[in-house]
Motif scaffolding. Sequence first.
Motif, PDB file in Angstrom:
ATOM      1  N   UNK A   1      18.363  -3.219   2.446  1.00  0.00           N
ATOM      2  CA  UNK A   1      19.259  -3.997   3.289  1.00  0.00           C
ATOM      3  C   UNK A   1      20.671  -3.437   3.191  1.00  0.00           C
ATOM      4  N   UNK A   2      21.217  -3.083   4.340  1.00  0.00           N
ATOM      5  CA  UNK A   2      22.607  -2.669   4.413  1.00  0.00           C
ATOM      6  C   UNK A   2      23.389  -3.682   5.227  1.00  0.00           C
ATOM      7  N   UNK A   3      24.678  -3.810   4.969  1.00  0.00           N
ATOM      8  CA  UNK A   3      25.485  -4.773   5.719  1.00  0.00           C
ATOM      9  C   UNK A   3      26.858  -4.199   6.009  1.00  0.00           C
ATOM     10  N   UNK A   4      27.432  -4.707   7.092  1.00  0.00           N
ATOM     11  CA  UNK A   4      28.777  -4.300   7.496  1.00  0.00           C
ATOM     12  C   UNK A   4      29.425  -5.478   8.199  1.00  0.00           C
ATOM     13  N   UNK A   5      30.697  -5.683   7.925  1.00  0.00           N
ATOM     14  CA  UNK A   5      31.421  -6.802   8.520  1.00  0.00           C
ATOM     15  C   UNK A   5      32.009  -6.393   9.856  1.00  0.00           C
ATOM     16  N   UNK A   6      31.888  -7.300  10.827  1.00  0.00           N
ATOM     17  CA  UNK A   6      32.434  -7.057  12.145  1.00  0.00           C
ATOM     18  C   UNK A   6      33.555  -8.019  12.460  1.00  0.00           C
ATOM     19  N   UNK A   7      33.793  -8.215  13.742  1.00  0.00           N
ATOM     20  CA  UNK A   7      34.881  -9.090  14.179  1.00  0.00           C
ATOM     21  C   UNK A   7      34.516 -10.553  13.967  1.00  0.00           C
ATOM     22  N   UNK A   8      35.535 -11.389  13.892  1.00  0.00           N
ATOM     23  CA  UNK A   8      35.367 -12.846  13.850  1.00  0.00           C
ATOM     24  C   UNK A   8      34.538 -13.332  12.672  1.00  0.00           C
ATOM     25  N   UNK A   9      34.484 -12.549  11.595  1.00  0.00           N
ATOM     26  CA  UNK A   9      33.762 -12.968  10.407  1.00  0.00           C
ATOM     27  C   UNK A   9      32.271 -12.728  10.460  1.00  0.00           C
ATOM     28  N   UNK A  10      31.763 -12.064  11.508  1.00  0.00           N
ATOM     29  CA  UNK A  10      30.339 -11.765  11.578  1.00  0.00           C
ATOM     30  C   UNK A  10      29.986 -10.700  10.534  1.00  0.00           C
ATOM     31  N   UNK A  11      28.819 -10.850   9.923  1.00  0.00           N
ATOM     32  CA  UNK A  11      28.273  -9.817   9.049  1.00  0.00           C
ATOM     33  C   UNK A  11      26.935  -9.374   9.603  1.00  0.00           C
ATOM     34  N   UNK A  12      26.824  -8.092   9.875  1.00  0.00           N
ATOM     35  CA  UNK A  12      25.594  -7.523  10.417  1.00  0.00           C
ATOM     36  C   UNK A  12      24.777  -6.943   9.273  1.00  0.00           C
ATOM     37  N   UNK A  13      23.533  -7.348   9.185  1.00  0.00           N
ATOM     38  CA  UNK A  13      22.617  -6.811   8.179  1.00  0.00           C
ATOM     39  C   UNK A  13      21.512  -6.021   8.875  1.00  0.00           C
ATOM     40  N   UNK A  14      21.217  -4.849   8.351  1.00  0.00           N
ATOM     41  CA  UNK A  14      20.103  -4.039   8.833  1.00  0.00           C
ATOM     42  C   UNK A  14      19.049  -4.009   7.727  1.00  0.00           C
ATOM     43  N   UNK A  15      17.894  -4.579   8.049  1.00  0.00           N
ATOM     44  CA  UNK A  15      16.776  -4.642   7.108  1.00  0.00           C
ATOM     45  C   UNK A  15      15.750  -3.575   7.494  1.00  0.00           C
ATOM     46  N   UNK A  16      15.463  -2.651   6.608  1.00  0.00           N
ATOM     47  CA  UNK A  16      14.443  -1.634   6.837  1.00  0.00           C
ATOM     48  C   UNK A  16      13.341  -1.767   5.805  1.00  0.00           C
ATOM     49  N   UNK A  17      12.129  -1.914   6.297  1.00  0.00           N
ATOM     50  CA  UNK A  17      10.955  -2.104   5.433  1.00  0.00           C
ATOM     51  C   UNK A  17      10.765  -0.900   4.523  1.00  0.00           C
ATOM     52  N   UNK A  18      10.618  -1.158   3.227  1.00  0.00           N
ATOM     53  CA  UNK A  18      10.333  -0.081   2.284  1.00  0.00           C
ATOM     54  C   UNK A  18       8.925   0.452   2.524  1.00  0.00           C
ATOM     55  N   UNK A  19       8.687   1.668   2.081  1.00  0.00           N
ATOM     56  CA  UNK A  19       7.366   2.268   2.271  1.00  0.00           C
ATOM     57  C   UNK A  19       6.295   1.397   1.615  1.00  0.00           C
TER      58      UNK A  19
END
Length: 213
Positions: free
Chosen positions: A194-212
Amino acid sequence: MSKARVHNLFVSLDGFAAGDEVTFEKPIGEAGALFSGFDGRFIHGFGPVDAPFTLERALTSTWGQGIGAEIMGRGKFGPQTGPWTEDGWRGWWGDEPPFMTPVFVLTHFERERIEFANGTVFHFLDATPAEALEVASEAAGGQDVRIGGGPTSVRQFLEADLIDTMHVVNVPVVLGSGKSLWQGLSGIEDRFDIGSISGANGYTHQIWNRRSR
């Protein structure tokens, strides 16, 4: 091999991704605050020429990239329950649904498919998540399958360990009640990087990638 992907899944601080009750007037129930900052014009990678290029715009535009079919729950298609009636309902999107692919609506009740000129075809399917994904993957023709929601359907696919990647948007609002995304999924994060990055207006975007596996 097709992957199962979730995009633009907005979740409140207390874990809700939709309201309790869907109606004709309120397609996501009492959860409108989740989408107050969402600009859906960019789901196909285009929008107003003079619109600023933002993190939200870039991530939103991945919604349609490499997608050959969608699976959605019945509540995303409409508010009706029980056997289908001859009310003429063709979904929330009018004559130009944004999908432009086969869409498989999960329902226990039979209904004839609905076709649109832009390539969207709604099929109504009584199937388990695994069965639905097999059908949709074949229809996708080698491209990926988007699990379009709502949260109950996404949760069922997570429970069945069928999701490969998710874009989750954590929105800084507290709903207090609604349809939970994470209920019963304790430890689900252990399956993903799981990686995350903060965007505008307090949003946090998380990218979930299934492990092998």
